[in-house]
Design an enzyme around this catalytic site. Structure first.
Site, PDB file in Angstrom:
ATOM      1  N   ASP A 160       0.771  -1.240   0.000  1.00  0.00           N
ATOM      2  CA  ASP A 160       0.000   0.000   0.000  1.00  0.00           C
ATOM      3  C   ASP A 160       0.806   1.296   0.000  1.00  0.00           C
ATOM      4  OD1 ASP A 160      -1.513  -2.207   0.607  1.00  0.00           O
ATOM      5  OD2 ASP A 160      -2.731  -1.233   2.124  1.00  0.00           O
ATOM      6  N   GLU A 390       0.915  -9.146  11.631  1.00  0.00           N
ATOM      7  CA  GLU A 390       0.778  -8.823  10.207  1.00  0.00           C
ATOM      8  C   GLU A 390       2.169  -8.702   9.573  1.00  0.00           C
ATOM      9  OE1 GLU A 390      -1.367  -5.179   9.669  1.00  0.00           O
ATOM     10  OE2 GLU A 390      -1.746  -5.555   7.537  1.00  0.00           O
TER      11      GLU A 390
HETATM   12  C1  GLC Z   1      -3.087  -4.429   3.486  1.00  0.00           C
HETATM   13  C2  GLC Z   1      -1.870  -5.024   2.778  1.00  0.00           C
HETATM   14  C3  GLC Z   1      -2.334  -5.962   1.683  1.00  0.00           C
HETATM   15  C4  GLC Z   1      -3.255  -7.033   2.279  1.00  0.00           C
HETATM   16  C5  GLC Z   1      -4.379  -6.409   3.084  1.00  0.00           C
HETATM   17  C6  GLC Z   1      -5.143  -7.448   3.893  1.00  0.00           C
HETATM   18  O1  GLC Z   1      -3.836  -3.624   2.647  1.00  0.00           O
HETATM   19  O2  GLC Z   1      -1.051  -4.035   2.292  1.00  0.00           O
HETATM   20  O3  GLC Z   1      -1.228  -6.553   1.053  1.00  0.00           O
HETATM   21  O4  GLC Z   1      -3.764  -7.825   1.272  1.00  0.00           O
HETATM   22  O5  GLC Z   1      -3.877  -5.469   4.010  1.00  0.00           O
HETATM   23  O6  GLC Z   1      -4.271  -8.200   4.689  1.00  0.00           O
END
Ligand code: GLC
Length: 426
Positions: A160, A390
């Protein structure tokens, strides 16, 4: 409780009945590449559920082959922007952008680990959907005809707030974004999340896509943000290699030839992303022609995609050794020597288990077992010492972002936590 039991429990807890959320609260829907990786975790204890994860993801596929990055199914006040903001023209509410196409690679892995007649039937049912999605990329997301993947939103890349998007996204007009309320900051510390300037651009790009009625062809040609993403491009090339193998398994020679031509195009096209200045495959803004100049963890996916000359691979391995000397844990999402490196802020430094998994698989396939094993054991230590976060600081090992994360648990089950298994991709 042993970690394998805990990882299993996380997947079972995050299972909403046929689909899995990345983590409760912060990400309460089905995400595209998360679900693909999560299927590998389920496959270690429930193969039926593993296939189901992919099948429910494809419930969100549009008639033109597009596979969205989120399948909402219902609204949920703990997340912004939800389905009422996206306003997508599909019977099940979805987002209007896609995500890294890792699903074909995962499906191949599922089938390979249990090639029974029942799985063959499931493979035959899912194959045309995978093929349609891959075709969609060529139709809507390769304006320079290079076999690479154009992204029209930073969220599509899965990384992101990577600094790769800072310059290209600075051209996005945010003056009409209006008021909106971020929900992510209620679930994670702001020091670990994208900045307001990033969010304004994310929202402005959603508003832009919506203003076109989610006309993907037009967006691919006219979006104010158009970047060939190195991560998506290398993941897609690898996925095409796996899709071709699946075509052969089900006896679809016509599809296999179509995919072969795609692969050839990408093998040459990938050099468009080789940045001589930094000596790495990097993302590239096609509006300005500028490279990002940032070496990210996804630059090392060239091994996973089986591309790169001997010389290019040698240069990349020198970078890997340099980065290893700087970080306590591999693989930081951004080169620690980059000016924007921040060990806690999302995709500007922290280690992500899923990227480590793909990079390690590629290195193993290239015969670079020591590097592959280093990345696996670093991931194992991060999870064992910190938890199923995460992401993690590559400097201290601190867990960042959300906790009890599905894809981190899945990576533990399939790969990081397993001394003998090299990951099912191989
Ligand atoms: C964030 C991450 C993305 C992932 C999402 C859900 O947006 O950057 O890669 O798929 O979270 O975990």
């Amino acid at each position: 409780m042993i970690l394998t039991e805990r990882a299993t429990e996380i997947l079972v807890d995050n299972d909403m009945g046929g689909y899995t959320v990345p983590t409760k609260g912060m990400y309460p829907f089905q995400w595209n590449w998360d679900s693909a990786f999560v299927a590998l975790g389920f496959a270690t204890f429930d193969m039926n559920r593993a296939w189901q994860e992919i099948e429910t993801l494809f419930d969100g596929q549009w008639s033109d082959g597009f596979l969205p990055h989120i399948v909402f199914r219902k609204d949920e006040p703990s997340y912004f922007p939800g389905p009422t903001v996206w306003q997508c023209p599909h019977d099940i509410p979805t987002s209007g952008i896609t995500q890294p196409p890792v699903a074909a690679t995962i499906v191949r892995s599922l089938y390979k680990s249990q090639p029974t007649p029942e799985q063959l039937e499931r493979l035959k049912a899912i194959f045309p959907k995978l093929l349609a999605w891959h075709r969609w990329f060529y139709t809507c997301r390769d304006p320079l005809d290079k076999g690479l993947v154009l992204c029209v939103h930073p969220w599509e890349t899965g990384r992101d707030n990577s600094p790769e998007w800072d310059a290209p996204a600075s051209a996005v007009d945010t003056s009409n974004v209006g008021e909106y309320q971020r929900k992510d900051l209620g679930h994670a510390d702001s020091s670990m999340r994208p900045l307001k300037i990033d969010y304004d651009r994310f929202v402005a790009l959603v508003q832009y896509g919506r203003s076109t009625g989610w006309d993907h062809k037009r967006i691919g040609q006219e979006s104010p943000f158009r970047v060939y993403d190195v991560g998506m491009s290398l993941i897609f090339l690898r996925a095409n290699r796996d899709l071709k193998r699946l075509a052969r398994i089900i006896g679809d020679q016509e599809a296999a030839s179509e995919i072969s031509a795609w692969i050839e195009k990408s093998e040459t096209g990938i050099n468009y992303l080789w940045d001589n200045n930094v000596g790495a495959f990097c993302s590239r803004d096609i509006i300005t022609g500028e490279f990002s100049g940032a070496i990210t963890s996804t630059s090392f996916l060239s091994f996973y995609a089986h591309v790169g000359s001997d010389k290019q691979s040698k240069i990349l391995l020198d970078h890997l050794a340099r980065i290893d000397g700087r970080a306590k844990f591999l693989l930081p999402s951004l080169d620690p020597e980059h000016a924007e490196f921040n060990d806690l802020r999302y995709w500007r430094g922290p280690v992500w288990a899923v990227v480590n998994f793909m990079v390690a698989a590629g290195l193993r396939e290239a015969g670079l077992d020591e590097w592959s094993e280093k990345i696996r054991t670093d991931t194992q230590r991060l999870i064992a010492e910190t938890g199923f976060f995460e992401a993690f600081s590559p400097m201290t090992g601190e867990g960042t972002g959300g906790d009890d994360f599905s894809w981190t648990a899945a990576m533990w089950l399939d790969w990081a936590g397993n001394e003998t298994n090299q990951g099912t991709l191989l």
